[in-house]
Design an enzyme around this catalytic site. Structure first.
Site, PDB file in Angstrom:
ATOM      1  CG  ASP A  39      -0.804  -4.126   8.058  1.00 20.49           C
ATOM      2  OD1 ASP A  39      -1.282  -4.972   7.279  1.00 20.49           O
ATOM      3  OD2 ASP A  39      -0.247  -3.087   7.669  1.00 20.49           O
ATOM      4  CG  HIS A  44      -6.063   4.314   1.885  1.00 23.22           C
ATOM      5  ND1 HIS A  44      -4.788   4.472   2.366  1.00 23.22           N
ATOM      6  CD2 HIS A  44      -6.033   3.225   1.085  1.00 23.22           C
ATOM      7  CE1 HIS A  44      -4.022   3.499   1.878  1.00 23.22           C
ATOM      8  NE2 HIS A  44      -4.753   2.732   1.101  1.00 23.22           N
ATOM      9  CE  LYS A  89      -1.660  -0.458   6.082  1.00 20.79           C
ATOM     10  NZ  LYS A  89      -0.682  -1.275   5.356  1.00 20.79           N
ATOM     11  CB  SER A 125      -3.472  -5.022   5.079  1.00 19.05           C
ATOM     12  OG  SER A 125      -2.369  -4.166   4.948  1.00 19.05           O
ATOM     13  NE  ARG A 168      -1.009 -10.096   2.768  1.00 22.23           N
ATOM     14  CZ  ARG A 168      -1.503  -8.870   2.605  1.00 22.23           C
ATOM     15  NH1 ARG A 168      -1.458  -7.977   3.584  1.00 22.23           N
ATOM     16  NH2 ARG A 168      -2.049  -8.525   1.460  1.00 22.23           N
TER      17      ARG A 168
HETATM   18  N1  URA Z   1      -1.511  -2.028   0.812  1.00 25.09           N
HETATM   19  C1  URA Z   1      -1.587  -2.339   2.116  1.00 25.09           C
HETATM   20  O1  URA Z   1      -1.475  -1.470   2.976  1.00 25.09           O
HETATM   21  N2  URA Z   1      -1.798  -3.610   2.461  1.00 25.09           N
HETATM   22  C2  URA Z   1      -1.923  -4.590   1.562  1.00 25.09           C
HETATM   23  O2  URA Z   1      -2.123  -5.717   1.941  1.00 25.09           O
HETATM   24  C3  URA Z   1      -1.833  -4.259   0.204  1.00 25.09           C
HETATM   25  C4  URA Z   1      -1.614  -2.968  -0.144  1.00 25.09           C
END
Ligand code: URA
Ligand code: CA
Length: 433
Positions: free
Chosen positions: A161, A82, A187, A183, A168
């Site tokens: 999320d 990632h 994923k 977050s 947010r």
């Molecule tokens: N990318 C994400 O997937 N989540 C965040 O909180 C910030 C950047």
């Protein structure tokens, strides 16, 4: 349990238990905890933070808020990569075939999304016929057979999320290490990774502008991964300027092909080898990072990395002949050179602004309904530290429309020359395990 008490607890700097975090995420996902209470809690977390255990608990609560992908039918350790996001970041296109060539299974779930260029899927769709609409069992069969397949995002992954990130975004609580790290990791874990390699970008074009912040985010994510049984490593890499030369979809596919042939840009090659070595090592295909790197260098030198790209494209309907004839990729109608107005040294290439210039050309989506122009984009001809003579091309602009004056203006504003010699930026700052 009452949400108001949990908000007060975090406001006062106390530690939330696993059960409390579970209660919050369950309630927020199903709607019994309203946005205003979740906003207040996010702000309390922003100020008071979370300890390692809380972050791990928050991550797993978000993973369990929706579907998870079961990759257990794939043999071997599934390592996902990632990147925290950069401009012209072509590493995914290079890494998939590269590590697959040495036997690491890559089961990539990818998206489109907004940005300066398309996502991995958009880029790959520059190849005639290539598609990601495949059934799950076909996806698994292909990974077992070729070690690499890409599928579109499907299912209801980490709905907590999604909802929290949107909240947010409008409550000034994005920039919290606890919230960002959980977050991102939620994923990756929901998508089925056994082990994770993170490329945390640092610099003007990155989410985290300073090394210290990038290191803190990387440590937070590595700790979450290791706490929930997914071995995780992170690299802190430079994003003070775009990576490689190409920023655009077909242009990046061509750049990936060059890199897999051993003829790619130095920075993209080095970062791909570094991240790839970590993936090979975590997949237990090598006993050390050095051994892993040697395997990858060999896969480039002997053509097996390039071959793995061809096999992967063909298996998903793509015309793999473009690998040998990249001129068959979508081509823009017009090209323009951005000529240097004076002699000097390139001192800055403001990555996110240059990315926006590519988006204006159509290389990326400004809104989710925008249509991508696969041929459009930019090729940087100079990078930070390079010497420039007046009249040299700084960038080649690939466009399907004739008037690129706004793009040129943006590029001139964001590619800065200095009369003094400039050092090349350090590409890889640190490795965190
Ligand atoms: N990318 C994400 O997937 N989540 C965040 O909180 C910030 C950047
Ligand atoms: Ca690039």
């Amino acid at each position: 349990m009452r949400m108001v008490d949990l908000i007060a607890k975090k406001r006062d700097g106390l530690v939330l238990t696993k059960e409390e975090i579970q209660f919050i995420i369950d309630g927020f996902t199903e709607g019994s905890i309203p946005d205003y209470q979740m906003s207040a809690l996010s702000m309390a977390i922003y100020f008071k933070g979370m300890n390692e255990q809380e972050r791990a608990d928050l991550t797993m609560a978000m993973v369990n808020s929706g579907d998870t992908i079961d990759l257990s039918a794939i043999e071997g350790i599934k390592v996902d990569k990632h990147s925290t996001g950069g401009v012209g970041d072509t590493t995914t296109l290079v890494l998939g075939p590269l590590v697959a060539a040495v036997g690491v299974p890559v089961a990539k779930m990818s998206g489109r999304g907004l940005g300066h260029t398309g996502g991995t899927i958009d880029k790959l769709e520059s190849v005639e016929g290539f598609h990601v609409e495949i059934e799950n069992d076909e996806f698994i069969r292909l990974v077992n057979k070729n070690k690499l397949a890409v599928i579109g995002q499907s299912g209801n992954l980490t709905p907590a999320d999604k909802k929290l990130y949107a909240l947010r975004d409008v409550t000034a609580t994005v920039d919290s290490i606890a919230l960002i790290s959980s977050s991102i990791m939620s994923k990756k874990i929901a998508a089925g990774a056994d082990a994770i390699v993170l490329d945390v970008k640092t610099g003007a074009g990155a989410f985290m502008k300073t090394i210290d912040d990038s290191v803190e985010l990387a440590k937070a994510m590595v700790s979450i991964g290791n706490n929930v049984g997914r071995q995780t490593m992170a690299i802190i890499s430079d994003m003070s300027q775009p990576l490689g030369y190409a920023i655009g979809n077909a242009l990046e596919v061509k750049e990936a092909i060059d890199t897999l042939k051993g003829e790619g840009p130095e920075d993209l090659t080095e970062l791909s080898l570094t991240l790839g070595s970590n993936m090979v090592y975590l997949a237990k295909k090598a006993d050390s990072l050095e051994e892993a790197r040697t395997m990858l260098e060999k896969a480039i030198a002997d053509g097996s990395a390039l071959e793995s790209f061809k096999v992967f494209l063909a298996a998903q309907g793509g015309d793999a002949s473009v690998v040998d004839r990249p001129e068959e990729l979508p081509q823009a109608k017009y090209t323009f050179e951005l000529e240097a107005k004076e002699d000097g040294y390139v001192s800055e290439i403001v990555a996110d602004e240059v990315g926006t210039a590519a988006m204006i050309l159509g290389a990326g989506r400004a809104t989710k309904d925008s249509v991508i122009d696969l041929a459009a984009g930019l090729m940087l001809r100079k990078k930070i530290g390079d010497e420039v003579k007046k009249g040299d091309s700084l960038v080649t602009i690939y466009s399907n429309f004739e008037d690129v004056s706004a793009v040129k203006e943006k590029l001139y504003e964001n590619i800065i020359l200095s009369s003094e010699k400039v050092e090349k930026p350090v590409l890889i700052h640190q490795s965190i395990t």
